[in-house]
Design a protein around this motif. Structure first.
Motif, mmCIF file in Angstrom:
data_model
loop_
_atom_site.group_PDB
_atom_site.id
_atom_site.type_symbol
_atom_site.label_atom_id
_atom_site.label_comp_id
_atom_site.label_asym_id
_atom_site.label_seq_id
_atom_site.Cartn_x
_atom_site.Cartn_y
_atom_site.Cartn_z
ATOM 1 N N GLU A 51 0.802 -1.113 -0.122
ATOM 2 C CA GLU A 51 0.015 0.037 -0.073
ATOM 3 C C GLU A 51 0.805 1.053 -0.110
ATOM 4 O O GLU A 51 0.497 2.157 -0.422
ATOM 5 C CB GLU A 51 -0.926 0.053 1.079
ATOM 6 C CG GLU A 51 -0.356 0.080 2.644
ATOM 7 C CD GLU A 51 0.113 -1.046 3.180
ATOM 8 O OE1 GLU A 51 0.296 -1.162 4.363
ATOM 9 O OE2 GLU A 51 0.075 -2.214 2.290
ATOM 10 N N LYS A 62 2.608 1.481 -3.628
ATOM 11 C CA LYS A 62 1.339 2.025 -4.461
ATOM 12 C C LYS A 62 1.305 3.688 -4.563
ATOM 13 O O LYS A 62 1.276 4.100 -5.563
ATOM 14 C CB LYS A 62 0.095 1.319 -4.109
ATOM 15 C CG LYS A 62 -1.062 2.034 -5.224
ATOM 16 C CD LYS A 62 -2.530 1.293 -4.613
ATOM 17 C CE LYS A 62 -3.449 1.965 -5.559
ATOM 18 N NZ LYS A 62 -3.556 3.269 -5.671
ATOM 19 N N SER A 97 -3.834 -1.250 -7.788
ATOM 20 C CA SER A 97 -3.054 -1.908 -6.792
ATOM 21 C C SER A 97 -1.324 -2.066 -7.112
ATOM 22 O O SER A 97 -1.175 -1.542 -8.518
ATOM 23 C CB SER A 97 -3.253 -3.399 -6.490
ATOM 24 O OG SER A 97 -3.179 -3.890 -7.665
ATOM 25 N N TYR A 98 -0.476 -2.080 -6.340
ATOM 26 C CA TYR A 98 0.969 -2.400 -6.564
ATOM 27 C C TYR A 98 1.336 -3.698 -6.982
ATOM 28 O O TYR A 98 0.207 -4.520 -6.811
ATOM 29 C CB TYR A 98 1.683 -2.000 -5.251
ATOM 30 C CG TYR A 98 3.265 -1.923 -5.540
ATOM 31 C CD1 TYR A 98 3.997 -1.220 -6.221
ATOM 32 C CD2 TYR A 98 3.855 -2.878 -4.692
ATOM 33 C CE1 TYR A 98 5.218 -1.259 -6.537
ATOM 34 C CE2 TYR A 98 5.266 -3.065 -4.890
ATOM 35 C CZ TYR A 98 6.045 -2.356 -5.914
ATOM 36 O OH TYR A 98 7.344 -2.319 -5.707
#
Length: 291
Positions: free
Chosen positions: A129, A132, A141-142
Motif C-alpha cells: 500500500e 502504490k 494496486s501495486y
C-alpha cells in the motif's frame, strides 16, 4: 583516473512509475519510447577505462525505467561481454516485468545467459500500500512483490531490494527491521537502505522532498540501530556501510550528491556512459566530462 562504479545508461526518461522524488517524471509515449542510437565505439573506451580502474561491477541504469527498452539491455549485455565484468546489474522498479511476464520471460532467459547477474528492485517499503502511493498512485494496486522476487529467482538471478527511505514510509528503526525481515523471508540476497536525496533534480520534486526527506536524527538512528543489531562487514568510502543482520546482507548507503564527491582523480565514485557516447564522472555537473 580510478573509479569505483561503472554506470551504463539505458533508454530515456520514460517510466511507468510516478515517483515524486525521481529525476524523470515522464510517462511513456511513442516519442520517448523510440530506440536510442548507442555509440558502441565510446562504450568500448569506457569499458577499457573501467577495466583499468579495477571495477568489478557494471550497473545498467536509466533516467527512467530501463526495462521499457529490453532490446537495448540485450545489446548492451552482448557488448559488455568483452570486458569480463564479474558482476553485471540491472537497476529497475521491475513493474513492467511483473505486469507482463509473458513478454519478458524470453528476455530474462537471454539476459541471464549473457551475463546479467543481479537485478536491483527499487521500492520505498516492503508494504504494497505504501509502494502504490509512490510508484503507481493511479493504479488499483501495486505489484505482488513476493511473487516477483520468486519469479526472478527462478531464472537464477541474485536480487537486491533498494529501499529509498522517506519520511512517513521507511523512516524508523522499527520499519527498517520490518523491511529486513521481509527481505530475509523472501530470500533476497542483498538489501540497500538509501535515504532519499536532500537535493532535487527537477523543480516539481522540490516540495515533496522537503516534506519527506529524513532528518539527520532519523538517519543517525538507523545507523546506530544497524551498528547495534548487525555486524559491520565492509566500510565502502563514499558508498556506504555493509552489515550482516541476522544473516541478511544490508547496506546503509550514502546519497549521490555533492557531499559524496571527491576531487582526487584516483578516488572518483562513478564512471558514467551515456548512449550518445559521452563519458562523465558526475551525474549533475555538466563540467564533469571526459569524452
Amino acid at each position: 583516473m580510478k573509479f569505483k562504479m561503472f554506470s551504463v545508461i539505458v533508454g530515456t526518461e520514460a517510466c511507468v512509475a510516478s515517483c515524486p522524488f525521481c529525476v524523470s517524471g515522464e510517462t511513456p509515449t511513442c516519442e520517448n519510447l523510440k530506440d536510442v542510437q548507442i555509440n558502441w565505439r565510446n562504450l568500448k573506451i569506457a569499458g577499457n577505462l573501467a577495466n583499468r580502474s579495477g571495477i568489478d561491477t557494471v550497473m545498467l541504469t536509466s533516467r527512467g525505467e530501463p526495462t521499457l527498452f529490453p532490446d537495448q539491455i540485450s545489446e548492451y549485455l552482448v557488448h559488455l561481454k568483452e570486458f569480463n565484468f564479474p558482476f553485471v546489474e540491472l537497476q529497475s522498479n521491475c513493474i513492467p516485468i511483473a505486469l507482463n511476464k509473458k513478454k519478458y520471460e524470453p528476455y530474462l532467459k537471454e539476459w541471464y545467459k549473457n551475463g546479467l547477474t543481479t537485478i536491483t528492485i527499487s521500492v520505498v517499503s516492503n508494504r504494497a500500500e505504501i509502494n502504490k502511493i509512490v510508484y503507481l498512485p493511479n493504479a488499483n494496486s501495486y505489484i505482488d512483490l513476493p511473487d516477483l522476487i520468486q519469479y526472478l529467482h527462478s531464472f537464477g538471478f541474485s536480487l537486491r531490494l533498494t529501499c529509498v527511505c522517506c519520511n512517513g514510509m521507511t523512516d524508523s528503526t522499527e520499519k527498517v527491521q520490518e523491511f529486513i525481515d521481509f527481505a530475509k523471508q523472501n530470500k533476497v540476497e542483498q538489501v540497500t537502505l538509501r535515504p532519499v536525496n536532500d537535493e532535487y533534480r527537477r523543480e516539481s520534486a522540490k516540495n515533496w522532498i522537503i516534506k519527506h526527506k529524513l532528518t539527520d536524527s532519523q538517519k543517525q538512528d538507523m545507523k546506530n540501530y544497524l551498528n547495534k543489531v548487525g555486524t559491520k562487514l565492509l566500510e565502502l568510502e563514499r558508498i556506504g556501510t555493509i552489515y550482516d543482520v541476522d544473516g541478511q546482507n544490508v547496506c546503509l548507503s550514502l546519497p549521490l550528491n555533492k557531499y559524496t564527491r571527491d576531487t582526487n582523480p584516483e578516488n572518483l565514485r562513478n564512471l558514467i556512459f551515456f548512449q550518445d557516447g559521452h563519458i562523465r564522472y558526475e551525474w549533475e555537473m555538466d563540467g564533469g566530462i571526459l569524452l
